[in-house]
Write an enzyme that holds these catalytic residues in place. Structure first.
Site, PDB file in Angstrom:
ATOM      1  N   HIS A 174       0.897  -2.198   9.718  1.00  0.00           N
ATOM      2  CA  HIS A 174      -0.609  -1.286  10.185  1.00  0.00           C
ATOM      3  C   HIS A 174       0.335  -1.054  11.640  1.00  0.00           C
ATOM      4  O   HIS A 174      -0.064  -0.988  12.644  1.00  0.00           O
ATOM      5  CB  HIS A 174      -1.712  -2.098  10.555  1.00  0.00           C
ATOM      6  CG  HIS A 174      -2.605  -2.741   9.184  1.00  0.00           C
ATOM      7  ND1 HIS A 174      -3.353  -2.191   9.354  1.00  0.00           N
ATOM      8  CD2 HIS A 174      -2.328  -3.520   8.424  1.00  0.00           C
ATOM      9  CE1 HIS A 174      -3.594  -2.343   8.174  1.00  0.00           C
ATOM     10  NE2 HIS A 174      -2.519  -3.478   7.411  1.00  0.00           N
ATOM     11  N   ASP A 252      -2.070  -8.840  -1.942  1.00  0.00           N
ATOM     12  CA  ASP A 252      -3.447  -8.794  -0.933  1.00  0.00           C
ATOM     13  C   ASP A 252      -4.653  -8.590  -1.845  1.00  0.00           C
ATOM     14  O   ASP A 252      -6.039  -8.058  -1.229  1.00  0.00           O
ATOM     15  CB  ASP A 252      -2.810  -6.756  -0.532  1.00  0.00           C
ATOM     16  CG  ASP A 252      -3.443  -6.623   0.860  1.00  0.00           C
ATOM     17  OD1 ASP A 252      -4.315  -7.452   2.008  1.00  0.00           O
ATOM     18  OD2 ASP A 252      -4.299  -5.550   1.295  1.00  0.00           O
ATOM     19  N   LEU A 285      -9.440   2.065   1.257  1.00  0.00           N
ATOM     20  CA  LEU A 285      -8.886   0.601   0.339  1.00  0.00           C
ATOM     21  C   LEU A 285      -9.061  -0.444   1.526  1.00  0.00           C
ATOM     22  O   LEU A 285      -8.557  -0.609   2.596  1.00  0.00           O
ATOM     23  CB  LEU A 285      -7.708   1.092  -0.412  1.00  0.00           C
ATOM     24  CG  LEU A 285      -7.057   1.714  -1.006  1.00  0.00           C
ATOM     25  CD1 LEU A 285      -5.707   2.600  -0.899  1.00  0.00           C
ATOM     26  CD2 LEU A 285      -7.855   1.626  -2.201  1.00  0.00           C
ATOM     27  N   ALA A 286     -10.395  -1.649   0.544  1.00  0.00           N
ATOM     28  CA  ALA A 286     -10.211  -2.649   1.545  1.00  0.00           C
ATOM     29  C   ALA A 286      -9.658  -4.063   0.784  1.00  0.00           C
ATOM     30  O   ALA A 286      -9.812  -4.263   0.414  1.00  0.00           O
ATOM     31  CB  ALA A 286     -11.703  -2.793   1.783  1.00  0.00           C
TER      32      ALA A 286
END
Length: 359
Positions: A174, A252, A285-286
């Site tokens: 990130h 994830d 996208l979560a």
């Protein structure tokens, strides 16, 4: 045959050479037995999100959901949150480790020391640059492993040095960093979180985080193989560029994995799986709705060699966590832990430190 006692592998022998009639034998016909899969990025499972519940019972629900789908070991992952919840997560994992929750290796803190420009589904209101005074007050684990994903350009040098000195494993993710932003910081970073996703791209004039991850052969890269986060060709290309022992498969996974309705709540928003994809209200996208066994099956379909796919799902993660002397291999002296698959890579059972869990 895999021979073990008291949770430790003793030997690997052919059945014909097993002469001790007192040994209890469990058969799995036409099975593939690999070192137990290790997932270092699991946000939830069984309808539970680690961000919503950090108790040992919630952690066990997450572990159980992934154990049924081929994953022996897990790092529960806290998505960027307020310091109070980080405290709670560390304390919950500490307690669960003390209670010997099967398959728990430690914790992954994904943020909140991240870049607003590459926030993904994370809440930028939680982001900050930690001071030393703040760091020393966190209840860091005294056993188990701690992995932290951070944006190097957002974290001061002293904090990086302190985290390294306290044996906290640091991955860049990130992040909107340039190559210059890694000056004096790259040595503190051992890997990169979910390659290609939420990181500055490589261009003709700038390496970006993607280029840094691919260029430096001594750094780990984790990646998501659901076919939605990253185009399969990019994963195949990365597997050709990186050393075979430096690519780490992660899911994830969110709480939708192993849940009844395929939904979960993140930051007060209900998110549901639709055609294998999890997307929040902003269209981001979560996380992912995929298991390790499904991820491995995808890698094989995309042309990755079977031995390399299994290495990505187990051995490399053990090495990245500095556990390569006890996990990630099937050989004497190692923990008696294995993922047992059929020929279609569906999970039949998990052997976890001498205990068999059927799927």
């Amino acid at each position: 045959m895999l021979v073990f006692e008291n949770g430790t592998i003793i030997d690997l022998v052919r059945q014909i050479d097993l002469t001790d009639e007192n040994i209890e034998v469990t058969y799995f016909n036409d099975a593939i037995i690999t070192p137990a899969f290790i997932d270092i990025q699991v946000n939830g499972g069984g309808g539970v999100m680690f961000n919503d519940n950090q108790s040992p019972s919630a952690i066990e629900t997450i572990l159980r959901a992934h154990r049924k789908n081929g994953t022996g070991y897990v790092l529960p992952t806290l998505i960027s949150s307020v310091p109070e919840k980080m405290f709670s997560a560390l304390q919950g994992v500490h307690q669960a480790l003390a209670e010997h929750s099967p398959g728990l290796l430690g914790i992954h803190l994904e943020g909140p020391w991240l870049s607003p420009e590459k926030k993904g589904a994370h809440d930028p209101n939680t982001f900050f640059d930690p001071s030393l005074d703040e760091l020393i007050h966190y209840p860091w684990l005294v056993q188990g492993k701690t992995l932290v994903t951070l944006a190097p350009e957002q974290v001061n040098q002293s904090a990086l040095e302190w985290l390294n000195e306290h044996e906290i494993i640091l991955f860049a993710g990130h992040s909107n960093a340039s190559e210059k932003d890694f000056t004096n910081k790259l040595d503190h970073i051992s890997g990169f979180t979910h390659l290609y996703n939420a990181m500055s791209p490589q261009t003709g004039r700038e390496l970006g985080v993607v280029g840094m991850a691919l260029r430096h052969n001594d750094k780990w890269v984790s990646f998501i193989a659901d076919g939605h986060h990253v185009h399969p060709s990019n994963i195949v290309m990365a597997a050709q560029l990186k050393p075979k022992n430096k690519m780490v498969l992660v899911t994830d996974a969110m709480g939708s994995v192993g849940s009844q309705d395929g939904c979960f709540v993140l930051d007060g928003e209900k998110i549901c799986e639709v055609d294998g994809v999890l997307i929040n209200k902003n269209g981001d996208l979560a996380g992912a709705h995929i298991t390790m066994t499904q991820s491995v099956a995808n890698l094989l379909e995309w042309g990755i060699e079977k031995s390399h796919a299994f290495q990505m799902a187990s051995t490399n993660a053990a090495l990245a966590l500095n556990l390569g002397d006890e996990l990630g291999y099937l050989k004497p002296g190692y923990r008696a832990s294995a993922t047992i698959l059929d020929q279609d890579t569906h999970c039949q059972a998990i052997l976890l430190e001498g205990v068999i869990y059927n799927s």
